[in-house]
Design a protein around this motif. Structure first.
Motif, PDB file in Angstrom:
ATOM      1  N   GLN A   1       0.835  -1.206   0.000  1.00 29.84           N
ATOM      2  CA  GLN A   1       0.000   0.000   0.000  1.00 29.84           C
ATOM      3  C   GLN A   1       0.871   1.259   0.000  1.00 29.84           C
ATOM      4  O   GLN A   1       0.573   2.240  -0.695  1.00 29.84           O
ATOM      5  CB  GLN A   1      -0.904   0.000   1.232  1.00 29.84           C
ATOM      6  CG  GLN A   1      -1.960  -1.084   1.236  1.00 29.84           C
ATOM      7  CD  GLN A   1      -2.634  -1.209   2.597  1.00 29.84           C
ATOM      8  OE1 GLN A   1      -2.015  -0.953   3.649  1.00 29.84           O
ATOM      9  NE2 GLN A   1      -3.905  -1.597   2.598  1.00 29.84           N
ATOM     10  N   ALA A   2       1.956   1.223   0.774  1.00 29.77           N
ATOM     11  CA  ALA A   2       2.853   2.381   0.848  1.00 29.77           C
ATOM     12  C   ALA A   2       3.453   2.686  -0.519  1.00 29.77           C
ATOM     13  O   ALA A   2       3.535   3.851  -0.934  1.00 29.77           O
ATOM     14  CB  ALA A   2       3.956   2.117   1.868  1.00 29.77           C
ATOM     15  N   TYR A   3       3.858   1.651  -1.237  1.00 27.13           N
ATOM     16  CA  TYR A   3       4.415   1.857  -2.577  1.00 27.13           C
ATOM     17  C   TYR A   3       3.366   2.403  -3.540  1.00 27.13           C
ATOM     18  O   TYR A   3       3.655   3.300  -4.342  1.00 27.13           O
ATOM     19  CB  TYR A   3       5.016   0.561  -3.115  1.00 27.13           C
ATOM     20  CG  TYR A   3       6.495   0.442  -2.843  1.00 27.13           C
ATOM     21  CD1 TYR A   3       7.407   1.229  -3.542  1.00 27.13           C
ATOM     22  CD2 TYR A   3       6.984  -0.437  -1.888  1.00 27.13           C
ATOM     23  CE1 TYR A   3       8.766   1.132  -3.286  1.00 27.13           C
ATOM     24  CE2 TYR A   3       8.340  -0.542  -1.632  1.00 27.13           C
ATOM     25  CZ  TYR A   3       9.229   0.246  -2.339  1.00 27.13           C
ATOM     26  OH  TYR A   3      10.576   0.169  -2.076  1.00 27.13           O
ATOM     27  N   GLN A   4       2.169   1.862  -3.483  1.00 27.40           N
ATOM     28  CA  GLN A   4       1.110   2.349  -4.366  1.00 27.40           C
ATOM     29  C   GLN A   4       0.854   3.841  -4.128  1.00 27.40           C
ATOM     30  O   GLN A   4       0.704   4.624  -5.079  1.00 27.40           O
ATOM     31  CB  GLN A   4      -0.184   1.557  -4.128  1.00 27.40           C
ATOM     32  CG  GLN A   4      -0.099   0.071  -4.489  1.00 27.40           C
ATOM     33  CD  GLN A   4      -0.103  -0.189  -5.994  1.00 27.40           C
ATOM     34  OE1 GLN A   4       0.017   0.724  -6.803  1.00 27.40           O
ATOM     35  NE2 GLN A   4      -0.240  -1.441  -6.378  1.00 27.40           N
ATOM     36  N   ARG A   5       0.832   4.233  -2.882  1.00 24.44           N
ATOM     37  CA  ARG A   5       0.571   5.631  -2.542  1.00 24.44           C
ATOM     38  C   ARG A   5       1.753   6.526  -2.929  1.00 24.44           C
ATOM     39  O   ARG A   5       1.561   7.652  -3.411  1.00 24.44           O
ATOM     40  CB  ARG A   5       0.274   5.756  -1.045  1.00 24.44           C
ATOM     41  CG  ARG A   5      -0.994   5.000  -0.643  1.00 24.44           C
ATOM     42  CD  ARG A   5      -1.281   5.116   0.840  1.00 24.44           C
ATOM     43  NE  ARG A   5      -2.444   4.312   1.213  1.00 24.44           N
ATOM     44  CZ  ARG A   5      -3.076   4.384   2.375  1.00 24.44           C
ATOM     45  NH1 ARG A   5      -2.648   5.243   3.298  1.00 24.44           N
ATOM     46  NH2 ARG A   5      -4.113   3.622   2.636  1.00 24.44           N
ATOM     47  N   LEU A   6       2.959   6.028  -2.701  1.00 26.54           N
ATOM     48  CA  LEU A   6       4.144   6.794  -3.080  1.00 26.54           C
ATOM     49  C   LEU A   6       4.190   7.014  -4.582  1.00 26.54           C
ATOM     50  O   LEU A   6       4.445   8.127  -5.059  1.00 26.54           O
ATOM     51  CB  LEU A   6       5.405   6.062  -2.615  1.00 26.54           C
ATOM     52  CG  LEU A   6       6.751   6.634  -3.100  1.00 26.54           C
ATOM     53  CD1 LEU A   6       6.907   8.087  -2.683  1.00 26.54           C
ATOM     54  CD2 LEU A   6       7.901   5.784  -2.563  1.00 26.54           C
ATOM     55  N   ILE A   7       3.922   5.966  -5.342  1.00 23.31           N
ATOM     56  CA  ILE A   7       3.964   6.064  -6.805  1.00 23.31           C
ATOM     57  C   ILE A   7       2.881   7.002  -7.321  1.00 23.31           C
ATOM     58  O   ILE A   7       3.097   7.769  -8.265  1.00 23.31           O
ATOM     59  CB  ILE A   7       3.858   4.656  -7.422  1.00 23.31           C
ATOM     60  CG1 ILE A   7       5.133   3.863  -7.111  1.00 23.31           C
ATOM     61  CG2 ILE A   7       3.629   4.734  -8.927  1.00 23.31           C
ATOM     62  CD1 ILE A   7       5.028   2.389  -7.414  1.00 23.31           C
ATOM     63  N   THR A   8       1.716   6.963  -6.693  1.00 19.93           N
ATOM     64  CA  THR A   8       0.653   7.909  -7.068  1.00 19.93           C
ATOM     65  C   THR A   8       1.142   9.343  -6.895  1.00 19.93           C
ATOM     66  O   THR A   8       0.947  10.199  -7.769  1.00 19.93           O
ATOM     67  CB  THR A   8      -0.600   7.687  -6.211  1.00 19.93           C
ATOM     68  OG1 THR A   8      -1.140   6.396  -6.488  1.00 19.93           O
ATOM     69  CG2 THR A   8      -1.662   8.742  -6.499  1.00 19.93           C
ATOM     70  N   GLY A   9       1.800   9.611  -5.777  1.00 16.96           N
ATOM     71  CA  GLY A   9       2.318  10.945  -5.521  1.00 16.96           C
ATOM     72  C   GLY A   9       3.395  11.340  -6.515  1.00 16.96           C
ATOM     73  O   GLY A   9       3.413  12.472  -7.019  1.00 16.96           O
ATOM     74  N   LEU A  10       4.300  10.414  -6.822  1.00 16.93           N
ATOM     75  CA  LEU A  10       5.369  10.705  -7.781  1.00 16.93           C
ATOM     76  C   LEU A  10       4.808  10.951  -9.180  1.00 16.93           C
ATOM     77  O   LEU A  10       5.278  11.840  -9.901  1.00 16.93           O
ATOM     78  CB  LEU A  10       6.369   9.537  -7.817  1.00 16.93           C
ATOM     79  CG  LEU A  10       7.250   9.347  -6.582  1.00 16.93           C
ATOM     80  CD1 LEU A  10       8.041   8.052  -6.693  1.00 16.93           C
ATOM     81  CD2 LEU A  10       8.194  10.526  -6.402  1.00 16.93           C
ATOM     82  N   ARG A  11       3.799  10.168  -9.548  1.00 13.74           N
ATOM     83  CA  ARG A  11       3.196  10.325 -10.884  1.00 13.74           C
ATOM     84  C   ARG A  11       2.534  11.701 -11.010  1.00 13.74           C
ATOM     85  O   ARG A  11       2.718  12.396 -12.009  1.00 13.74           O
ATOM     86  CB  ARG A  11       2.177   9.223 -11.132  1.00 13.74           C
ATOM     87  CG  ARG A  11       1.508   9.308 -12.525  1.00 13.74           C
ATOM     88  CD  ARG A  11       0.505   8.209 -12.736  1.00 13.74           C
ATOM     89  NE  ARG A  11       1.142   6.901 -12.775  1.00 13.74           N
ATOM     90  CZ  ARG A  11       1.014   5.972 -11.841  1.00 13.74           C
ATOM     91  NH1 ARG A  11       0.242   6.207 -10.775  1.00 13.74           N
ATOM     92  NH2 ARG A  11       1.634   4.809 -11.941  1.00 13.74           N
ATOM     93  N   GLU A  12       1.771  12.097  -9.998  1.00 17.16           N
ATOM     94  CA  GLU A  12       1.101  13.399 -10.051  1.00 17.16           C
ATOM     95  C   GLU A  12       2.118  14.538 -10.060  1.00 17.16           C
ATOM     96  O   GLU A  12       1.928  15.545 -10.749  1.00 17.16           O
ATOM     97  CB  GLU A  12       0.153  13.541  -8.860  1.00 17.16           C
ATOM     98  CG  GLU A  12      -1.064  12.631  -8.955  1.00 17.16           C
ATOM     99  CD  GLU A  12      -2.034  12.846  -7.793  1.00 17.16           C
ATOM    100  OE1 GLU A  12      -1.828  13.801  -7.013  1.00 17.16           O
ATOM    101  OE2 GLU A  12      -2.998  12.066  -7.677  1.00 17.16           O
ATOM    102  N   ALA A  13       3.209  14.370  -9.313  1.00 17.56           N
ATOM    103  CA  ALA A  13       4.245  15.404  -9.287  1.00 17.56           C
ATOM    104  C   ALA A  13       4.907  15.538 -10.651  1.00 17.56           C
ATOM    105  O   ALA A  13       5.184  16.647 -11.122  1.00 17.56           O
ATOM    106  CB  ALA A  13       5.286  15.073  -8.224  1.00 17.56           C
TER     107      ALA A  13
END
Length: 360
Positions: A340-352
């Motif tokens: 879950q942590a990776y999924q959330r981190l990647i979501t943040g990186l993608r939006e950035a």
């Protein structure tokens, strides 16, 4: 100045702001060192959001070295009337014009390559910085201080099925310059205990597992960040070690809530490990998790181990599996697992990344 915050980061900050233990800090003043770092900035932003929805906000003072970076990190959060910053180097004694009730000492060097290239500066930042904060806390007679230490103080422990608790320490090679970080963290912990015993400073030690989440810097090159970027870009994960070392992790909001819990409930002079026990796994297993589950087998893990004698700055292999039992005894429990942590981190990186493209 407008600062980009991903949808996931907003959700995480709202989760921190709603943490019930913050009520204890309402109407009080808190000093946060390392205020522009991942943990310090998330803590401050969460407390700002708390203050905007409560009649008795927390007065927040951030300690920083660079005003430009403060503006880049906090943006519109700086409009909050109860947030201010003091600009100085942690190497020098602290002097504030207002009394402080609580302190979170989050200032620290975090780059493995820096530990090796600048071991003296690493030691100075940890030891001198912590001494200055502890002395300031003594003078201020604060209600509570949390010092952010690291799981690296545990050193190399023997392989065991039992989890490592706060009263167990392994060996460290003191002649390895990378130990400048872990040994100085040990010294800082000893200083914390000494200030408690001799001067009654109510300090609690938070031994943090590796903490990550949306909001990490684009230049962050730690292993978890490299894996997330590989998943985001569709590139294979390249390991420069055998990956047998066991890692221990915690999602950013869970770590922040742990720090707040320690600040208001921890026993003075004691050390507590903040970790999600479900995340304890080898680097190789974590790479496989990202490649297979997070990336749905769209990438693979490749090993490119350099010849012996070439030092890339990685910590020696350890089989450390940390226990969260002592923290759990305070009522804190980690909620977000590694996938879950990776999924959330990647979501943040993608939006950035998308935000940056729109600006070009």
């Amino acid at each position: 100045m407008a600062v980009f915050i991903s949808s996931q980061e907003k959700e995480d900050l709202a989760s921190i702001a709603s943490y019930a233990s913050l009520d204890t800090l309402a109407g009080k003043t808190i000093l946060v060192t390392g205020s522009t770092g991942l943990i310090g900035s998330a803590l401050i932003k969460g407390m700002v959001l708390y203050g905007k929805t409560h009649a008795r906000p927390i007065t927040i003072i951030g300690l920083a070295r660079n005003e430009k970076k403060v503006k880049e990190v906090f943006g519109s959060f700086l409009d909050f009337a109860y947030l201010s910053f003091v600009y100085q180097d942690i190497h020098f004694p602290l002097s504030l014009a207002v009394p402080v009730d609580y302190i979170v000492h989050a200032a620290s060097v975090t780059s493995s390559s820096f530990f090796i290239s600048h071991p003296v500066e690493t030691i100075e930042t940890t030891v001198l910085g912590s001494l200055n904060v502890l002395e300031f806390a003594r003078e201020q007679k604060v209600s509570s201080l949390v010092y952010l230490s690291s799981m690296e103080v545990y050193g190399r422990v023997g392989e065991s099925e039992e989890r490592t608790t706060e009263d167990t320490l392994g060996s460290l090679d003191i002649l390895n310059v990378r130990s400048s970080y872990s040994e100085s963290k040990r010294m800082a912990e000893c200083m914390c205990r000494s200030y408690y015993e001799e001067h009654g400073v109510p300090v609690k030690i938070a031994r943090l597992a590796q903490t990550f989440g949306p909001g990490i810097g684009a230049q962050d090159n730690r292993v978890f960040a490299q894996f997330a970027k590989s998943a985001l870009t569709g590139q294979d994960i390249v390991l420069h070690t055998t990956g047998l070392s066991v890692g221990n992790y915690c999602y950013l909001p869970d770590t922040i809530k742990g720090i707040i819990t320690l600040l208001v409930k921890g026993a003075s002079g004691e050390a507590y490990t903040i970790v999600n026990e479900d995340t304890s796994m080898t680097i190789a297993d974590m790479a496989s998790l990202v490649a297979e589950k997070v990336s749905k087998n769209s990438i693979k893990v490749v090993y490119d181990v350099p010849p012996k004698g070439i030092n890339l700055g990685y910590a020696p292999d350890t089989k450390l599996r940390l226990s969260a039992k002592k923290m759990n005894g305070l009522g804190w429990h980690a909620e977000v697992n590694l996938e879950q942590a990776y999924q959330r981190l990647i979501t943040g990186l993608r939006e950035a990344a998308e935000f940056q493209k729109e600006r070009i």
